[in-house]
Write an enzyme that holds these catalytic residues in place. Structure first.
Site, short mmCIF file in Angstrom:
data_model
loop_
_atom_site.label_atom_id
_atom_site.label_comp_id
_atom_site.label_asym_id
_atom_site.label_seq_id
_atom_site.Cartn_x
_atom_site.Cartn_y
_atom_site.Cartn_z
CB SER A 21 -0.93 0.01 1.22
OG SER A 21 -1.84 -1.06 1.17
N GLY A 89 -6.05 -3.31 -8.44
CA GLY A 89 -7.19 -2.46 -8.12
C GLY A 89 -6.77 -1.15 -7.51
NE ARG A 117 -10.57 -6.21 -7.32
CZ ARG A 117 -9.45 -5.92 -6.63
NH1 ARG A 117 -8.28 -6.15 -7.18
NH2 ARG A 117 -9.54 -5.42 -5.43
CG ASP A 305 -5.40 -6.74 2.11
OD1 ASP A 305 -6.43 -6.85 1.41
OD2 ASP A 305 -4.60 -5.81 2.00
CE LYS A 332 -10.47 -6.48 -0.53
NZ LYS A 332 -9.73 -5.20 -0.60
NE ARG A 336 -8.35 -11.97 -1.62
CZ ARG A 336 -7.55 -10.92 -1.55
NH1 ARG A 336 -7.70 -10.04 -0.58
NH2 ARG A 336 -6.62 -10.73 -2.47
#
Length: 418
Positions: A21, A89, A117, A305, A332, A336
């Site tokens: 990130s 993404g 997505r 995550d 995601k 998931r």
């Protein structure tokens, strides 16, 4: 296919890749700033390389050497760029906001997974600022057109660092004030970095307000990614003792530690310090007896995550665990909720899929078996942890997707006990 053998005792000291990130943001924000910057300990996974590639196409000068990236920014992006975001993404959503206020035209597209997505969740709030953005039936490709933006008060129904960041980046170019209000505070790497780069930004609990600002380049040393570290931390809890070095412990990212507290995992934060405005520490985790937990919507943003891994750990705990409020997992790299449940069940556990989460009935063990990655790096790495801690081990199909966030994952696993 990757064969993974069970290991009786897993222990070691690990230097892990830089935070994904923070790497994304350091490259992107410096790429749109005045001046030059050096980013060290950057994560050179495929997603972050996608950000580097897109920023080059927008006019920034990006030079990569190992885990060091030199960036010469370009405050006004080039017009007409065709931006291949790959599987990322973060790249697509944040850049859509950043570009929206630049009065240029651009197309953002990606691979088949990224194209499935949802992108309206970004285009819709940006339209409230006056941005003209067209999606393809709510998905990529995304088309951005030149418009003058006006600040607005944006209230998000789902806490999302990516959506919040896209709006704040657009707000850098909007007239007046732009505010984003979240129901629960999501990770705040964007706010921290924009502050360090001279943006006029204020944070008041779940509300972030930004005014039109010019960014100044800033050097960044990227801490190790707690999401990447979490797999080795989990193996310490299950099979021995692990020490993960220089891990980012930003309070909006430490949900895995909150889950550890609930599960009863024994861990210690050592050598706490500040690196580039981000808290870091060495994290020591030891083999632990775990009990069932309950997690709800308020817990999810700080551990989104890690939820597949947390669900896996619940398989080794005593009792029935319940995780809800995690509908975000449906959109995601894979669904998931579905893929985590299938993974755990394939290994001999018992995981029931809910609309917004899971019920996991802990058995204190997993037998092993064959698991699909679904081309999702988090599922592949969670599967590897489960197989190492299982009785028989097994195979992971399509494990190469780990390169998206952790290219050296399997190499690091082999490092244990060194």
């Amino acid at each position: 296919m990757q064969r993974v053998q069970p290991i009786e005792r897993f222990e070691g000291e690990f230097e892990l890749p830089g935070d994904k990130s923070i790497t994304h943001r350091a490259v992107m924000f410096n790429g749109g700033a005045e001046g030059e910057a050096v980013i060290t300990n950057a994560l050179m996974g495929e997603d972050c390389i996608s950000t580097c590639r897109c920023m080059r196409q927008l006019g920034a000068q990006i030079d990569m050497d190992g885990t060091t990236i030199k960036v010469k920014g370009v405050p006004q992006f080039l017009n007409g760029a065709q931006l291949d975001c790959g599987n990322s993404g973060t790249t697509m959503r944040l850049l859509t906001g950043f570009i929206a206020g630049k009065r240029i035209e651009a197309k953002l597209y990606g691979d088949s997974s990224l194209s499935s997505r949802p992108m309206q969740r970004v285009s819709q709030p940006l339209s409230l600022l006056g941005a003209e953005i067209k999606t393809t039936d709510g998905h990529a490709p995304v088309y951005v057109y030149p418009k003058t933006l006006q600040g607005a008060d944006i209230r998000l129904t789902i806490a999302s660092a990516q959506v919040k960041s896209a709006v704040l980046l657009a707000g850098l170019s909007a007239d007046g004030e732009t505010s984003v209000v979240e129901p629960v505070k999501s990770r705040d790497h964007t706010e921290r970095m924009l502050t360090a780069m001279g943006a006029d930004i204020k944070v008041n609990e779940n509300r972030v307000t930004i005014k039109k600002s010019a960014l100044k380049s800033v050097d960044v040393r990227v801490p190790s990614d707690i999401s990447s570290a979490s797999y080795f931390m989990a193996l310490g809890a299950l099979k021995g003792k692990t020490l993960c070095k220089n891990v980012g412990i930003n309070p909006t990212r430490t949900g895995i530690l909150t889950a550890f507290d609930k599960l009863g995992v024994t861990y210690t934060l050592l050598n706490k310090r500040i690196s580039g405005g981000e808290e870091t520490a060495d994290i020591l985790v030891e083999k632990s007896y775990m009990q069932a937990i309950t997690l709800s919507e308020k817990d999810v943003p700080s551990m989104v995550d890690e939820l597949p891994l947390i669900a896996l750990l619940c398989s080794f705990a005593d009792g029935e665990s319940r995780i809800t409020g995690a509908k975000e997992l449906r959109v995601k790299e894979s669904d998931r909720i579905k893929t985590t449940a299938e993974l755990i069940n394939a290994l001999g556990g018992e995981c029931e899929e809910l609309e917004d989460g899971f019920v996991i009935r802990g058995k204190n063990k997993l037998i092993g078996g064959n698991v699909q990655s679904y081309l999702d790096h988090r599922i592949a790495m969670t599967g590897a942890v489960g197989l190492i801690a299982s009785e028989r081990g097994g195979n992971i199909y399509n494990p190469e997707c780990c390169a998206i966030s952790f290219p050296t994952f399997f190499e690091k696993l082999r490092q244990k006990n060194d």
